[in-house]
Design a protein around this motif. Structure first.
Motif, short mmCIF file in Angstrom:
data_model
loop_
_atom_site.label_atom_id
_atom_site.label_comp_id
_atom_site.label_asym_id
_atom_site.label_seq_id
_atom_site.Cartn_x
_atom_site.Cartn_y
_atom_site.Cartn_z
N UNK A 7 56.84 41.32 -30.65
CA UNK A 7 57.87 42.29 -31.02
C UNK A 7 58.34 42.05 -32.45
N UNK A 8 58.47 40.80 -32.81
CA UNK A 8 58.86 40.45 -34.17
C UNK A 8 57.84 40.96 -35.18
N UNK A 9 56.57 40.71 -34.91
CA UNK A 9 55.50 41.15 -35.82
C UNK A 9 55.46 42.67 -35.96
N UNK A 10 55.67 43.37 -34.85
CA UNK A 10 55.59 44.83 -34.88
C UNK A 10 56.83 45.50 -35.46
N UNK A 11 57.96 44.83 -35.34
CA UNK A 11 59.21 45.44 -35.82
C UNK A 11 59.64 44.97 -37.20
N UNK A 12 59.15 43.81 -37.61
CA UNK A 12 59.60 43.25 -38.88
C UNK A 12 60.93 42.53 -38.76
N UNK A 13 61.39 42.29 -37.55
CA UNK A 13 62.65 41.58 -37.29
C UNK A 13 62.29 40.16 -36.87
N UNK A 14 63.03 39.19 -37.39
CA UNK A 14 62.68 37.79 -37.08
C UNK A 14 62.81 37.52 -35.59
N UNK A 15 61.93 36.62 -35.11
CA UNK A 15 61.94 36.30 -33.68
C UNK A 15 63.25 35.63 -33.28
N UNK A 16 63.84 34.85 -34.17
CA UNK A 16 65.11 34.20 -33.83
C UNK A 16 66.23 35.23 -33.69
N UNK A 17 66.19 36.27 -34.52
CA UNK A 17 67.22 37.31 -34.42
C UNK A 17 67.04 38.12 -33.13
N UNK A 18 65.78 38.46 -32.80
CA UNK A 18 65.52 39.17 -31.56
C UNK A 18 65.99 38.33 -30.37
N UNK A 19 65.68 37.05 -30.40
CA UNK A 19 66.09 36.15 -29.32
C UNK A 19 67.62 36.12 -29.19
#
Length: 106
Positions: free
Chosen positions: A20-32
């Motif tokens: 999801x991070x790779x596809x959205x450009x949002x950091x994985x830590x922020x998504x988490x």
């Protein structure tokens, strides 16, 4: 609530946070942090990027309020594009409430 919806859609798609991070450009830590409820108020821009990456409409993520329809979302996006900030929006609401109170008195 929003974080729970994002996690639900992500898991239904069989996606990891990294994907999801790779596809959205949002950091994985922020998504988490959104999914775990630590970040409770992500911007509409962030939610829009996540909804696109998840292949769902933004109003599905914002389902916590069924009164939010596509027209409202379009208007909010337009306001953001024009430079409106959350603070601007809050000030407008306060002005609207002030105006309504004074109109109701007459």
């Amino acid at each position: 609530m929003v974080g729970e919806k994002i996690k639900e859609f992500r898991e239904k798609k069989g996606m990891t946070i990294i994907e999801l991070s790779n596809q959205s450009g949002i950091s994985k830590s922020y998504i988490s942090s959104i999914e775990r409820g630590i970040q409770e108020n992500p911007s509409i821009q962030i939610l829009d990027k996540l909804s696109i990456a998840l292949g769902v409409a933004l109003n599905q993520i914002l389902e916590c309020n069924p009164n939010i329809d596509e027209e409202w979302i379009r208007l909010v996006k337009m306001a953001i594009k024009e430079g409106m900030t959350k603070q601007d929006f809050l000030e407008y609401i306060q002005f609207f409430q002030f105006k309504k109170r004074n109109t109701d008195r007459v």
